[in-house]
Each structure stands twice: as C-alpha cells, then as structure tokens.
Design an enzyme around this catalytic site. Structure first.
Site, PDB file in Angstrom:
ATOM      1  N   HIS A 141       0.878  -1.175   0.000  1.00 17.99           N
ATOM      2  CA  HIS A 141       0.000   0.000   0.000  1.00 17.99           C
ATOM      3  C   HIS A 141       0.918   1.228   0.000  1.00 17.99           C
ATOM      4  O   HIS A 141       2.019   1.178   0.548  1.00 17.99           O
ATOM      5  CB  HIS A 141      -0.845  -0.036   1.274  1.00 17.99           C
ATOM      6  N   ASP A 218       3.231  -4.440   8.048  1.00 20.74           N
ATOM      7  CA  ASP A 218       2.003  -3.665   7.891  1.00 20.74           C
ATOM      8  C   ASP A 218       0.830  -4.641   8.043  1.00 20.74           C
ATOM      9  O   ASP A 218       0.540  -5.422   7.140  1.00 20.74           O
ATOM     10  CB  ASP A 218       2.017  -3.002   6.507  1.00 20.74           C
ATOM     11  N   GLN A 221      -4.307  -4.956   7.022  1.00 18.92           N
ATOM     12  CA  GLN A 221      -5.329  -5.834   6.435  1.00 18.92           C
ATOM     13  C   GLN A 221      -5.361  -7.210   7.087  1.00 18.92           C
ATOM     14  O   GLN A 221      -6.107  -8.078   6.631  1.00 18.92           O
ATOM     15  CB  GLN A 221      -5.088  -5.995   4.923  1.00 18.92           C
ATOM     16  N   LYS A 244     -10.447  -0.350  10.302  1.00 20.66           N
ATOM     17  CA  LYS A 244     -10.621  -1.529   9.438  1.00 20.66           C
ATOM     18  C   LYS A 244     -10.999  -2.757  10.258  1.00 20.66           C
ATOM     19  O   LYS A 244     -11.140  -3.846   9.727  1.00 20.66           O
ATOM     20  CB  LYS A 244      -9.331  -1.809   8.669  1.00 20.66           C
ATOM     21  N   CYS A 384      -4.750   2.500  -3.760  1.00 19.35           N
ATOM     22  CA  CYS A 384      -3.545   3.016  -3.093  1.00 19.35           C
ATOM     23  C   CYS A 384      -2.395   2.015  -3.168  1.00 19.35           C
ATOM     24  O   CYS A 384      -1.586   1.917  -2.222  1.00 19.35           O
ATOM     25  CB  CYS A 384      -3.807   3.379  -1.629  1.00 19.35           C
TER      26      CYS A 384
HETATM   27  N1  PLP Z   1      -1.645  -0.665   4.692  1.00 20.36           N
HETATM   28  C1  PLP Z   1      -2.587  -1.358   4.043  1.00 20.36           C
HETATM   29  C2  PLP Z   1      -2.274  -2.736   3.559  1.00 20.36           C
HETATM   30  C3  PLP Z   1      -3.843  -0.790   3.825  1.00 20.36           C
HETATM   31  O1  PLP Z   1      -4.782  -1.473   3.174  1.00 20.36           O
HETATM   32  C4  PLP Z   1      -4.090   0.517   4.303  1.00 20.36           C
HETATM   33  C5  PLP Z   1      -5.386   1.182   4.053  1.00 20.36           C
HETATM   34  O2  PLP Z   1      -6.134   0.818   3.172  1.00 20.36           O
HETATM   35  C6  PLP Z   1      -3.071   1.180   4.997  1.00 20.36           C
HETATM   36  C7  PLP Z   1      -1.860   0.569   5.171  1.00 20.36           C
HETATM   37  C8  PLP Z   1      -3.270   2.552   5.536  1.00 20.36           C
HETATM   38  O3  PLP Z   1      -4.286   2.566   6.478  1.00 20.36           O
HETATM   39  P1  PLP Z   1      -4.814   3.966   7.025  1.00 20.36           P
HETATM   40  O4  PLP Z   1      -5.280   4.732   5.829  1.00 20.36           O
HETATM   41  O5  PLP Z   1      -5.921   3.602   7.955  1.00 20.36           O
HETATM   42  O6  PLP Z   1      -3.662   4.606   7.705  1.00 20.36           O
END
Ligand code: PLP
Length: 426
Positions: A141, A218, A221, A244, A384
């Site tokens: 992401h 990270d 998800q 999420k 993203c």
């Molecule tokens: N990492 C992953 C894999 C994501 O799917 C997302 C958000 O969709 C993020 C990081 C970033 O999350 P946030 O926008 O809540 O900071």
C-alpha cells in the site's frame, strides 16, 4: 462461546448483522445495501459506538492531564484500552503506541529512523545512510511505500523491492536476492489490500534478521481477519488502524520491540511526551508516551477496545473460517463467469477475503458503477497500491472485500451484478 458463535465456531451472521444498523440501509432506488468494501473501512457495531458515546457522556476529560476524578477515569480508560490491544496481539502494553492510523504509525518509525540518522549517525541499528538499503515489496500500500521512499531520500539510503509473481504471490527468490548485508530495514505487508495475498512474514522476518535488518509488518489488512501474535511473527514493528477492524476512525497503533522503542527519538513533539522542559532544551518520557504527543485519543481508544472485545467474543478462528468460506464462494463464482481475471491468487490458500478482478472489455469503474446501481458497494481504482496495476498492466481493478457481517447471499449479489455489467456493456 458468545451470542454470535455456535459451538462449531461458525459465526451467526444474522445475529451479527443486528449490531450494524447501517447494513439495513437501502441505497440507489431502494436497493438493499450489500457492503463489500471493508478493506477500505469496516462498519462499526453498536457496541463500539456505545462505548465511545459512554466515554463522552460520563468520563470525558483529557487523559494524562489532570488530577480530578474525570481526568483519572479518562486516563484509566485509555490505559485499559492499551492493555486490550496488547492482549489481542500477544504483546506487552508498554510496547503499544497509539497513533492516528497505520499510516501515521509507519511514518512514526520512518521519521524516528531519520531523526536518529541525523542526530547520531552510525548508531546502528536505528540509523541509515548512503550505502544502506531499505527493502519493500511491489505489493505495498502507498502507506508502506512512500514513507520509505522519503526516508531513502532524506538519508541517502537506497530503496529496493521484491517483485510479485504472475499468480499474485511474493516472489521469494527476488526477496532473497534483494536482501543482503546492506539491508537495514524490511517493510512488508502481512496481507495485500489488492491481491488478498497473505505473506509468510515469520519466515521473511527470520531471513531479514539473519541479514541484520529490522522488520516492519504492515498488519492493516490482517489484524482484523486472523489471530495474530507479535512474538510468533518475529517482527520488530507492526502497525494497524482501528477503522478496518470494527473500531472508530482516528486511531491506530504501532507495536514495537521494547529495546528499539527505548532507543528511538520522537517523531511528533509537544505536550504529554516530555519529562522536563526548559527554554533551551527538553527531555522526553520513555515509550509509549514519548511517541504520543498531544491530548491522548482516549475516546477512540475506548472504541478500539470495544471492537477488540467484539472480535474476541466472535473468536478470530471463527472470523477467519467465515471469511475463507466467502472467499471460496467468490472465487468459484468468478471462475464460473467468462472474461474475468482475478488479480491475485485464485485459491483460498494463504489469501484473505479481498478479491480484486478485471472484466474483459469493461473499465473497472464501469463495473463498479453497475454494481453500485444494484446496491453493491465495491471499490474501484488502484486501491492506493498503484505499482500492482503497473505489474499487471491494468489501469485499475474492481475489489470486493468481505467481513464478519457478509453472507453467501452477498457473494451471489456480487456475481449477479457482474453478469448484468457484462450484459449492459455487451
Ligand atoms: N496498509 C494497508 C495494507 C492498507 O490497506 C491501508 C489502508 O487501506 C493502509 C496501510 C493505511 O491505512 P490507514 O489509511 O488507515 O492509515
């Protein structure tokens, strides 16, 4: 056992759905809402909304800022939420730092590393400079890519990346080729928000450690969808967002290894994170407070703790099994249609309930619009994670993502919606 799960550990989705009034919404000319966009943000149960409201109604005060009774209650609620997060992750509460979201947690680590690099060059393992490398993957992401590009720019380090296979898996051979003694940090997603792929992070972390690198996972998800234990994963840092995982917006967390957090300089500075302040210099509190500048996010933390209670009551094994079944049905349904390409693994093995796809001859945005006309909410675009589109030479994809409140009928609605898009654009 709890109200929503049977002894066989199956979720009672009809009873779960009652906790989410928004799922009764009718949209687009009175169609029942089918919400398949939980990878972007999940819906929130009444229990979470009530917990946050109760905090505001009865205990609202600035946590860690005052000796009156409400301030004490707010502080206690905030710190008790930290304990809930720690227990959910198999961590120590002193190693949980509340942030605004996963994005901020990643930036916290990236800026702490560049601040360390600027103020104490050579102070391994937290400093980087020219000749050092940061290793990511092609499936990150943007939140787990751009901060590392920027860190490389600030420190003179080089960003490298492992590629992904045609099937949507991490190319582990390319990971091993890119990893070496110059690698100072590996940042990898646990589950791809586009491909659904679950990466073998424990194995990647042990290979990275053998090369002398730190590892950030990270878990934005994954933490909401599978039982997770930070000690088993073996990483050094892990990040996620509450929104999420049935929790409120505006809060997330960083888990970090104690000895690393203890050595890390702050990212955002100000109130609540200081020990002593003079006009010309300041000393900082130990972690986690060192990284929590400003009035603490107590109401949001309380909401997050309620989400954790909700998920724990369901049982993460049951959550995972429920989502695996929906994924199986979705992959089967898509395989039964002509002209569909799944962007990601086509088997349920090591993949989560996020399924992206393209439809021959129809732009993903048009697929999304036809689905939306039928009340089916999916996401379209690059989600993203733009480099994945480049990898597969597609402009975008349509993504359906499932959670505890979704049913097999939701999968049927998705497949029927794609069929009508195909008829419409035939
Ligand atoms: N990492 C992953 C894999 C994501 O799917 C997302 C958000 O969709 C993020 C990081 C970033 O999350 P946030 O926008 O809540 O900071």
């Amino acid at each position: 056992m709890n109200a929503h799960s049977a002894p066989t550990a199956r979720l009672d989705v009809q009873s779960i759905k009652k906790d989410f009034p928004i799922l009764d919404r009718r949209v687009r000319d009175d169609k029942p809402l089918v919400y398949l966009d939980s990878a972007a943000t999940s819906q929130k149960p009444l229990q979470v909304l009530d917990a946050e409201r109760d905090f505001y109604l009865r205990h609202n005060a600035a946590a860690h800022r005052g000796a009156h009774q409400l301030a004490e209650e707010a502080t206690e609620a905030y710190e008790s939420a930290r304990q809930s997060v720690a227990a959910f992750l198999g961590a120590q509460e002193s190693d949980i730092v509340f942030t605004r979201n996963a994005t901020e947690a990643i930036n916290l680590v990236a800026y702490a590393l560049s601040n360390a690099s600027a103020t104490r060059p050579g102070g391994a393992p937290l400093t980087l400079g020219p000749g050092d490398e940061i290793l990511v993957t092609e499936m990150e992401h943007h939140a787990n890519l751009v901060p590392w590009q920027q860190l490389a720019e600030r420190t003179g380090a080089t960003l490298r990346w492992a590629t992904i296979t045609t099937e949507g898996r991490l190319d582990e051979a390319s990971f091993d080729r890119a990893l070496g003694e110059r690698t100072k940090l590996v940042a990898v997603t646990h589950q791809s928000n586009v491909l659904g792929t679950i990466n073998p992070v424990a194995s990647l972390a042990s290979r990275a450690h053998a090369a002398g690198a730190l590892v950030l996972v990270d878990a934005a998800q994954s933490v909401a969808h599978q039982a997770l234990d930070v000690t088993e994963l073996g990483a050094d840092f892990l990040v996620f967002s509450a929104h999420k995982m049935l929790g409120p917006n505006g809060i997330g967390a960083l888990w970090g290894r104690q000895e690393l957090l203890a050595e890390m300089p702050p990212f955002i500075t100000g109130g609540s994170m200081i020990e002593t302040v003079r006009m010309d210099r300041t000393t900082f509190l130990p972690p986690p407070q060192r990284f929590e500048a400003g009035v603490p996010l107590a109401p949001q933390a309380v909401g997050l703790a309620a989400a954790i209670t909700y998920l724990s009551d369901l049982g993460m094994t049951a959550v995972e099994a429920h989502e695996a079944e929906l994924t199986r049905l979705t992959l089967e349904g898509l395989a039964g249609l002509k002209g569909i390409s799944v962007v990601g693994p086509v088997t349920t093995e090591d993949r989560g309930a996020t399924v992206s796809f393209t439809v021959d001859g129809i732009h993903p945005h048009d697929v999304g619009q036809v689905l939306d006309d039928q009340g089916v909410a999916v996401r379209t675009g690059h989600h993203c994670a733009r480099p994945i589109c480049d990898r597969y030479s597609i402009p975008a994809s349509t993504r359906a993502s499932f959670y505890v409140y979704n049913t097999p009928e939701d999968v049927t609605a998705l497949i029927a919606g794609i069929e009508s898009a195909q008829r419409f654009f035939a």
